[in-house]
Design a protein around this motif. Structure first.
Motif, PDB file in Angstrom:
ATOM      1  N   LEU A 106       0.845  -1.199   0.000  1.00 48.95           N
ATOM      2  CA  LEU A 106       0.000   0.000   0.000  1.00 48.95           C
ATOM      3  C   LEU A 106       0.882   1.252   0.000  1.00 48.95           C
ATOM      4  CD1 LEU A 106      -2.523   1.762   0.392  1.00 48.95           C
ATOM      5  CD2 LEU A 106      -2.447   1.208   2.838  1.00 48.95           C
ATOM      6  N   ALA A 107       1.892   1.248   0.867  1.00 52.39           N
ATOM      7  CA  ALA A 107       2.779   2.412   0.925  1.00 52.39           C
ATOM      8  C   ALA A 107       3.482   2.617  -0.413  1.00 52.39           C
ATOM      9  CB  ALA A 107       3.801   2.220   2.047  1.00 52.39           C
ATOM     10  N   ALA A 108       3.859   1.509  -1.054  1.00 53.96           N
ATOM     11  CA  ALA A 108       4.532   1.620  -2.352  1.00 53.96           C
ATOM     12  C   ALA A 108       3.604   2.262  -3.374  1.00 53.96           C
ATOM     13  CB  ALA A 108       4.982   0.240  -2.823  1.00 53.96           C
ATOM     14  N   ALA A 109       2.344   1.829  -3.381  1.00 58.65           N
ATOM     15  CA  ALA A 109       1.377   2.407  -4.334  1.00 58.65           C
ATOM     16  C   ALA A 109       1.245   3.912  -4.102  1.00 58.65           C
ATOM     17  CB  ALA A 109       0.026   1.709  -4.187  1.00 58.65           C
ATOM     18  N   GLN A 110       1.185   4.315  -2.842  1.00 59.18           N
ATOM     19  CA  GLN A 110       1.059   5.749  -2.541  1.00 59.18           C
ATOM     20  C   GLN A 110       2.285   6.520  -3.033  1.00 59.18           C
ATOM     21  OE1 GLN A 110       0.478   5.192   1.676  1.00 59.18           O
ATOM     22  NE2 GLN A 110      -1.758   5.380   1.523  1.00 59.18           N
ATOM     23  N   LYS A 111       3.457   5.962  -2.841  1.00 59.07           N
ATOM     24  CA  LYS A 111       4.685   6.667  -3.239  1.00 59.07           C
ATOM     25  C   LYS A 111       4.836   6.693  -4.761  1.00 59.07           C
ATOM     26  CE  LYS A 111       5.870   7.817   0.805  1.00 59.07           C
ATOM     27  NZ  LYS A 111       5.696   9.245   1.195  1.00 59.07           N
ATOM     28  N   VAL A 112       4.460   5.602  -5.416  1.00 57.85           N
ATOM     29  CA  VAL A 112       4.507   5.586  -6.887  1.00 57.85           C
ATOM     30  C   VAL A 112       3.637   6.714  -7.437  1.00 57.85           C
ATOM     31  CG1 VAL A 112       3.719   4.279  -8.911  1.00 57.85           C
ATOM     32  CG2 VAL A 112       5.143   3.162  -7.182  1.00 57.85           C
ATOM     33  N   ALA A 113       2.448   6.860  -6.864  1.00 58.45           N
ATOM     34  CA  ALA A 113       1.541   7.938  -7.313  1.00 58.45           C
ATOM     35  C   ALA A 113       2.149   9.307  -7.010  1.00 58.45           C
ATOM     36  CB  ALA A 113       0.187   7.786  -6.617  1.00 58.45           C
ATOM     37  N   ALA A 114       2.698   9.457  -5.806  1.00 66.14           N
ATOM     38  CA  ALA A 114       3.243  10.764  -5.407  1.00 66.14           C
ATOM     39  C   ALA A 114       4.434  11.163  -6.279  1.00 66.14           C
ATOM     40  CB  ALA A 114       3.656  10.720  -3.937  1.00 66.14           C
ATOM     41  N   LEU A 115       5.201  10.181  -6.727  1.00 65.21           N
ATOM     42  CA  LEU A 115       6.381  10.492  -7.558  1.00 65.21           C
ATOM     43  C   LEU A 115       6.009  10.723  -9.025  1.00 65.21           C
ATOM     44  CD1 LEU A 115       8.987   7.898  -6.172  1.00 65.21           C
ATOM     45  CD2 LEU A 115       9.022  10.385  -5.876  1.00 65.21           C
ATOM     46  N   GLY A 116       4.755  10.477  -9.363  1.00 66.96           N
ATOM     47  CA  GLY A 116       4.319  10.700 -10.748  1.00 66.96           C
ATOM     48  C   GLY A 116       4.794   9.627 -11.710  1.00 66.96           C
ATOM     49  N   ILE A 117       5.100   8.441 -11.178  1.00 65.61           N
ATOM     50  CA  ILE A 117       5.547   7.340 -12.051  1.00 65.61           C
ATOM     51  C   ILE A 117       4.352   6.885 -12.892  1.00 65.61           C
ATOM     52  CG2 ILE A 117       6.386   4.953 -12.047  1.00 65.61           C
ATOM     53  CD1 ILE A 117       7.811   5.621  -9.369  1.00 65.61           C
ATOM     54  N   LYS A 118       4.592   6.689 -14.180  1.00 66.84           N
ATOM     55  CA  LYS A 118       3.505   6.242 -15.069  1.00 66.84           C
ATOM     56  C   LYS A 118       3.604   4.738 -15.349  1.00 66.84           C
ATOM     57  CE  LYS A 118       1.623  10.278 -15.844  1.00 66.84           C
ATOM     58  NZ  LYS A 118       1.777  10.714 -14.432  1.00 66.84           N
ATOM     59  N   ARG A 119       4.801   4.286 -15.502  1.00 66.65           N
ATOM     60  CA  ARG A 119       5.033   2.853 -15.750  1.00 66.65           C
ATOM     61  C   ARG A 119       5.927   2.347 -14.610  1.00 66.65           C
ATOM     62  NH1 ARG A 119       4.363   1.046 -21.167  1.00 66.65           N
ATOM     63  NH2 ARG A 119       6.249  -0.213 -21.084  1.00 66.65           N
ATOM     64  N   ALA A 120       5.294   1.616 -13.697  1.00 66.64           N
ATOM     65  CA  ALA A 120       5.993   1.178 -12.484  1.00 66.64           C
ATOM     66  C   ALA A 120       6.379  -0.287 -12.621  1.00 66.64           C
ATOM     67  CB  ALA A 120       5.106   1.372 -11.258  1.00 66.64           C
ATOM     68  N   GLY A 121       7.671  -0.561 -12.602  1.00 66.75           N
ATOM     69  CA  GLY A 121       8.139  -1.943 -12.689  1.00 66.75           C
ATOM     70  C   GLY A 121       8.045  -2.625 -11.335  1.00 66.75           C
ATOM     71  N   PHE A 122       7.756  -3.904 -11.357  1.00 64.26           N
ATOM     72  CA  PHE A 122       7.838  -4.703 -10.128  1.00 64.26           C
ATOM     73  C   PHE A 122       8.596  -5.989 -10.440  1.00 64.26           C
ATOM     74  CE2 PHE A 122       3.948  -6.171 -12.129  1.00 64.26           C
ATOM     75  CZ  PHE A 122       3.975  -7.546 -11.955  1.00 64.26           C
ATOM     76  N   GLU A 123       9.114  -6.621  -9.400  1.00 65.76           N
ATOM     77  CA  GLU A 123       9.958  -7.806  -9.579  1.00 65.76           C
ATOM     78  C   GLU A 123       9.078  -9.052  -9.665  1.00 65.76           C
ATOM     79  OE1 GLU A 123      12.614  -6.939  -5.991  1.00 65.76           O
ATOM     80  OE2 GLU A 123      14.045  -7.443  -7.580  1.00 65.76           O
ATOM     81  N   THR A 124       8.933  -9.584 -10.859  1.00 69.01           N
ATOM     82  CA  THR A 124       7.995 -10.700 -11.058  1.00 69.01           C
ATOM     83  C   THR A 124       8.296 -11.893 -10.169  1.00 69.01           C
ATOM     84  OG1 THR A 124       9.398 -11.486 -12.832  1.00 69.01           O
ATOM     85  CG2 THR A 124       7.465 -10.211 -13.482  1.00 69.01           C
ATOM     86  N   THR A 125       9.579 -12.161  -9.981  1.00 66.57           N
ATOM     87  CA  THR A 125       9.923 -13.394  -9.266  1.00 66.57           C
ATOM     88  C   THR A 125      10.036 -13.183  -7.758  1.00 66.57           C
ATOM     89  OG1 THR A 125      12.149 -12.921 -10.027  1.00 66.57           O
ATOM     90  CG2 THR A 125      11.023 -14.724 -11.089  1.00 66.57           C
ATOM     91  N   HIS A 126       9.765 -11.980  -7.299  1.00 61.91           N
ATOM     92  CA  HIS A 126       9.956 -11.712  -5.871  1.00 61.91           C
ATOM     93  C   HIS A 126       8.780 -11.018  -5.210  1.00 61.91           C
ATOM     94  CE1 HIS A 126      14.045 -13.087  -6.108  1.00 61.91           C
ATOM     95  NE2 HIS A 126      14.245 -12.291  -7.133  1.00 61.91           N
ATOM     96  N   LEU A 127       7.626 -11.068  -5.813  1.00 61.89           N
ATOM     97  CA  LEU A 127       6.464 -10.444  -5.193  1.00 61.89           C
ATOM     98  C   LEU A 127       5.457 -11.562  -4.949  1.00 61.89           C
ATOM     99  CD1 LEU A 127       5.806  -7.504  -4.527  1.00 61.89           C
ATOM    100  CD2 LEU A 127       4.561  -7.356  -6.680  1.00 61.89           C
ATOM    101  N   THR A 128       5.025 -11.701  -3.693  1.00 61.46           N
ATOM    102  CA  THR A 128       4.045 -12.757  -3.443  1.00 61.46           C
ATOM    103  C   THR A 128       2.723 -12.388  -4.132  1.00 61.46           C
ATOM    104  OG1 THR A 128       3.189 -11.721  -1.455  1.00 61.46           O
ATOM    105  CG2 THR A 128       5.034 -13.245  -1.165  1.00 61.46           C
TER     106      THR A 128
END
Ligand code: GLY
Ligand code: MN
Ligand code: MN
Length: 379
Positions: free
Chosen positions: A92-114
């Motif tokens: 949740l905190a990550a989503a808030q920070k991604v929005a606050a930073l104005g990121i449009k395309r946010a990468g995540f680690e496919t093999t390391h996110l439950t």
């Protein structure tokens, strides 16, 4: 703001994010959510147990909880630190920070996110900033951390030298009549008390006689030499010193001169190991190095008895990168990688041999960092 602890790692990550991972793939991103704790630690220098990192071209955020406020204030220079209340949802905190930073395309680690963390991230992202695209990226930090810098190579040498000294120690103390567990304890105590290892890299694999055919066997109370004749004693072990690991396998003969069959199999493994080393240089493909060893073992009639990959990346983790050398690896080998080369032959009910070195890929080829002899040692 002070400089990052590892500015070259951040710069390397920033340079790969803005590029597609492959020419036929549209996965360039303008920000990366690094959720895997090990990767967060690698990028920042943090040593705690809870963290998430967000990197964009211009920003570097470090999210953790209140337990690590003081610790991260010194360990994580250069990052904007976000200290969350205990038990906060990092996604949740990550989503808030991604929005606050104005990121449009946010990468995540496919093999390391439950699955749960991905669902939370996606749900919160959709609510907070529905225009943000979440884009799975694979092997991003892995790609960077595969190349070791000079400090990392120096640390690896220390851990590998300790494993070599432990091999010398084993030659001095191991004899028929000891148990596999005795050997494991001697190794652990030598590495920790004499060499100052923080921990073993993994539970030592000590297999004697028929047990040496167990690729990842656990030491037992079996007595060395209890077959009455000469036996193999396979010792695969390593240790961590200053955060870096060694990983060494040697196979002794105990309780008398080897049989012709033991010599034959030992010599095939040794020839395969040397051939694989010779194949290592920048630009070579992982499966071709694997084949250099596997072809020799197969030609000798033991192709079905080498039932694992040839090697992996070595570093902060013992298996720092999986699938470097195996029959299907398309990985391009690069200067600065540190890898293992560990062919083996295992015959069920009879015994097995593995020889494993740790190897640095150099500009023109390779440097074997392990110095223990590969000649057969009879105890
Ligand atoms: N025993 C772990 C390895 O050699 O990869
Ligand atoms: Mn090993
Ligand atoms: Mn290994």
């Amino acid at each position: 703001m002070s400089e990052f602890r590892f500015p070259h790692r951040i710069a390397a990550l920033r340079s790969v994010l803005s590029q597609n991972s492959r020419p036929d793939t549209d996965d360039a991103v303008d920000g990366m959510i690094v959720s895997y704790l090990e990767h967060g630690k690698y990028l920042t220098g943090f040593t705690g147990s809870n963290a998430l990192v967000i990197i964009t071209k211009d920003h570097a955020l470090f999210l953790t909880d209140g337990r690590y406020d003081l610790q991260s204030s010194t360990e994580v220079p250069g990052f904007d630190r976000v200290i969350l209340p205990p038990a906060s949802d990092l996604a949740l905190a990550a989503a808030q920070k991604v929005a606050a930073l104005g990121i449009k395309r946010a990468g995540f680690e496919t093999t390391h996110l439950t699955y749960a963390a991905y669902n939370s991230l996606a749900k919160n992202m959709a609510e907070i900033a529905p225009a943000v695209q979440l884009i799975g990226r694979t092997n991003v930090v892995e790609f960077i951390k595969a190349i070791k810098d000079a400090d990392e190579i120096a640390a690896l040498r220390v851990a590998i030298d300790a494993a070599d000294e432990a091999f010398t120690h084993l030659q001095q103390i191991v004899k028929p009549g000891m148990s596999e567990l005795d050997v494991a304890w001697e190794l652990e105590s030598f590495l920790r008390r004499v060499k100052g290892a923080t921990r073993l890299g993994f539970d030592s694999i000590i297999g004697s006689g028929p047990n040496s055919a167990m690729i990842h066997g656990r030491p037992t109370e079996r007595i060395l030499g209890s077959s009455g004749g000469s036996e193999f004693l396979l010792c695969d072990y390593g240790c961590e010193i200053n955060g870096y690991n060694s990983d060494l396998t040697r196979t002794f003969v105990v309780n008398g001169e080897p049989t012709a069959r033991q010599r034959e199999i030992y010599d095939v493994v040794k020839a395969a190991q040397l051939a694989a080393l010779e194949a290592i240089k920048p630009g070579v493909i992982g499966k071709d190095v694997d084949a250099a060893a596997r072809n020799i073992i197969t030609a000798a009639g033991f192709g079905n008895n080498f039932n694992h990959g040839l090697g992996h990346g070595l570093g902060r983790l013992v298996h720092d990168q999986y699938g470097v050398f195996n029959a299907t690896s398309e990985l391009v080998i690069r200067e600065g990688m540190v890898v293992t080369v560990e062919p083996g032959i295992y015959l069920d009910g009879w015994g097995g041999v593995r020889i494993e070195d740790d190897v640095l890929v150099t500009a023109t080829g390779y440097e074997v960092l392990t110095h223990s002899t590969k000649e057969m040692v009879i105890l």
